[in-house]
Design an enzyme around this catalytic site. Structure first.
Site, PDB file in Angstrom:
ATOM      1  N   ARG A 187       9.936  18.518  -8.164  1.00 53.79           N
ATOM      2  CA  ARG A 187      11.149  18.238  -8.953  1.00 53.79           C
ATOM      3  C   ARG A 187      12.344  19.006  -8.418  1.00 53.79           C
ATOM      4  O   ARG A 187      13.475  18.694  -8.735  1.00 53.79           O
ATOM      5  CB  ARG A 187      10.908  18.582 -10.427  1.00 53.79           C
ATOM      6  CG  ARG A 187       9.924  17.630 -11.107  1.00 53.79           C
ATOM      7  CD  ARG A 187       9.525  18.120 -12.458  1.00 53.79           C
ATOM      8  NE  ARG A 187       8.926  19.452 -12.362  1.00 53.79           N
ATOM      9  CZ  ARG A 187       8.433  20.141 -13.382  1.00 53.79           C
ATOM     10  NH1 ARG A 187       8.471  19.642 -14.580  1.00 53.79           N
ATOM     11  NH2 ARG A 187       7.911  21.330 -13.200  1.00 53.79           N
ATOM     12  N   ARG A 192       0.836  -1.207   0.000  1.00 54.63           N
ATOM     13  CA  ARG A 192       0.000   0.000   0.000  1.00 54.63           C
ATOM     14  C   ARG A 192       0.872   1.260   0.000  1.00 54.63           C
ATOM     15  O   ARG A 192       0.566   2.240  -0.682  1.00 54.63           O
ATOM     16  CB  ARG A 192      -0.933  -0.013   1.225  1.00 54.63           C
ATOM     17  CG  ARG A 192      -1.905   1.151   1.237  1.00 54.63           C
ATOM     18  CD  ARG A 192      -2.967   1.011   2.300  1.00 54.63           C
ATOM     19  NE  ARG A 192      -2.428   1.161   3.650  1.00 54.63           N
ATOM     20  CZ  ARG A 192      -3.155   1.025   4.755  1.00 54.63           C
ATOM     21  NH1 ARG A 192      -4.437   0.709   4.696  1.00 54.63           N
ATOM     22  NH2 ARG A 192      -2.607   1.182   5.952  1.00 54.63           N
ATOM     23  N   GLU A 222     -15.992   6.351   5.772  1.00 54.37           N
ATOM     24  CA  GLU A 222     -15.222   5.686   6.826  1.00 54.37           C
ATOM     25  C   GLU A 222     -15.138   6.628   8.005  1.00 54.37           C
ATOM     26  O   GLU A 222     -15.692   7.721   7.960  1.00 54.37           O
ATOM     27  CB  GLU A 222     -13.821   5.344   6.308  1.00 54.37           C
ATOM     28  CG  GLU A 222     -13.041   6.576   5.839  1.00 54.37           C
ATOM     29  CD  GLU A 222     -11.678   6.250   5.244  1.00 54.37           C
ATOM     30  OE1 GLU A 222     -11.113   5.202   5.571  1.00 54.37           O
ATOM     31  OE2 GLU A 222     -11.182   7.079   4.453  1.00 54.37           O
ATOM     32  N   LYS A 253      -2.407   6.969   1.599  1.00 57.02           N
ATOM     33  CA  LYS A 253      -2.266   7.310   3.012  1.00 57.02           C
ATOM     34  C   LYS A 253      -1.215   8.412   3.089  1.00 57.02           C
ATOM     35  O   LYS A 253      -0.034   8.165   3.355  1.00 57.02           O
ATOM     36  CB  LYS A 253      -1.859   6.051   3.790  1.00 57.02           C
ATOM     37  CG  LYS A 253      -2.141   6.122   5.270  1.00 57.02           C
ATOM     38  CD  LYS A 253      -2.049   4.739   5.887  1.00 57.02           C
ATOM     39  CE  LYS A 253      -1.945   4.794   7.397  1.00 57.02           C
ATOM     40  NZ  LYS A 253      -3.048   5.504   8.050  1.00 57.02           N
TER      41      LYS A 253
HETATM   42  N1  PMP Z   1      -9.173   4.824   7.243  1.00 57.77           N
HETATM   43  C1  PMP Z   1      -8.293   5.797   7.561  1.00 57.77           C
HETATM   44  C2  PMP Z   1      -8.566   7.182   7.121  1.00 57.77           C
HETATM   45  C3  PMP Z   1      -7.138   5.479   8.301  1.00 57.77           C
HETATM   46  O1  PMP Z   1      -6.255   6.420   8.601  1.00 57.77           O
HETATM   47  C4  PMP Z   1      -6.945   4.138   8.729  1.00 57.77           C
HETATM   48  C5  PMP Z   1      -5.813   3.729   9.595  1.00 57.77           C
HETATM   49  N2  PMP Z   1      -4.639   4.239   9.354  1.00 57.77           N
HETATM   50  C6  PMP Z   1      -7.883   3.168   8.367  1.00 57.77           C
HETATM   51  C7  PMP Z   1      -8.993   3.562   7.628  1.00 57.77           C
HETATM   52  C8  PMP Z   1      -7.700   1.738   8.742  1.00 57.77           C
HETATM   53  O2  PMP Z   1      -6.678   1.185   7.940  1.00 57.77           O
HETATM   54  P1  PMP Z   1      -5.742   0.022   8.467  1.00 57.77           P
HETATM   55  O3  PMP Z   1      -6.620  -1.111   8.844  1.00 57.77           O
HETATM   56  O4  PMP Z   1      -4.872  -0.288   7.303  1.00 57.77           O
HETATM   57  O5  PMP Z   1      -4.989   0.566   9.625  1.00 57.77           O
END
Ligand code: PMP
Length: 284
Positions: A104, A51, A183, A150
């Protein structure tokens, strides 16, 4: 003395410094991962590394290390800190440049690995569940910066987190630009509805959580039907069960949203079973 991996070697944490001209600091230009260590083993390390490299590719940042070397350096950092149960933070920042956006004109992307202990939710949270509110801050539009990256810029989530804290909640639900459930600020969300486990699909504009994917695998093993599907807030209000997943949170029951009880207001049987299965997976 805790050791941090930076510039290709392990140094004492006081010596682990970066330039104030680093674009990770100036602009949030970079990517990161949070990974758990259980019983001295780094949990699902390859998935996190994949990832990380995908996110870096998406923001056109070349990580100056081969995947295998980053995996080895992560394990080496965990060992050097004698970490048995804890948390690893991998940070890749664009590197130092000038006071202008252009990546850059930067050089030396930084690869930083921090291995530390982790503060967990108290056991009562897993027993009794937590309450959520819906934040008014929507998740970033997927065609701005994809939530699948991320990135080092978490302001979108932080704004929603503050709304949650103001309402006395440790997490907050975020909707996407279409008003669908996306989420939480640092966790993915699941519901159980008439025996089916449901979670928003990746194209709802969410981070594809590693814990989310592990829990989907556990549910399939347990013969619980799983659907990655569009969810509205209505679906959560009328769900039988709800829980969140994340590297830090693991599997945590949710018992109310916006002051409305979910199910009977107690963690449900499928949630408790998946939590148990997840603990077995991580702690043997
Ligand atoms: N959504 C967001 C916005 C997050 O920051 C995270 C955790 N870092 C998750 C979901 C959960 O992801 P993971 O199970 O890979 O930690």
């Amino acid at each position: 003395m805790s050791k941090v991996f930076i510039s290709g070697k392990l140094v004492d944490k006081e010596q682990a410094t970066i330039s104030v001209f680093d674009h990770g600091f100036l602009y949030g230009d970079g990517v990161f991962e949070g990974i758990r260590v259980y019983g001295s083993k780094v949990f699902l390390l390859e998935e996190h590394i994949d990832r990380l490299y995908e996110g870096a590719k998406a923001i056109r940042l070349e990580i100056p290390m081969a995947k295998a070397d980053l995996i080895a350096a992560t394990r080496q950092t965990v060992a050097a800190n004698e970490l048995v149960d804890g948390y690893v933070r991998l940070v890749i920042s664009r590197g130092a440049g000038y006071l202008g956006l252009d990546p850059r004109k930067t050089s030396n992307p930084q690869v930083i690995i921090i291995a530390d202990t982790i503060t967990l939710y108290p056991p009562e949270t897993y027993q009794n569940g937590l309450k959520l509110i819906t934040a008014s801050t929507i998740r970033n539009h997927p065609q701005a910066v994809s939530a699948r990256v991320k990135s080092l810029n978490y302001l979108n989530n932080i704004m929603a987190k503050i709304e949650g804290a103001d309402a006395g909640c440790v997490e907050a639900l975020m909707l996407n630009h279409k008003g669908e459930v996306a989420e939480c600020t640092g966790d993915n969300i699941f519901i159980v509805s008439r025996g089916v486990l449901k979670t928003p699909s990746v194209d709802a504009g969410i981070l594809e959580g590693i814990t989310r994917n592990a829990v989907i695998r556990l549910a399939r093993e347990a013969k619980v039907p799983v659907a990655e599907t569009t969810l509205l807030r209505h679906d959560i209000y009328v769900a039988d069960e709800c829980f969140l997943t994340g590297t830090a949170a693991e599997v945590v029951p949710v018992t109310s949203l916006d002051g409305r009880l979910i199910g009977d207001g107690k963690p449900g049987p499928i949630t408790r079973d998946l939590l148990e299965r997840f603990r077995k997976l991580t702690r043997g």
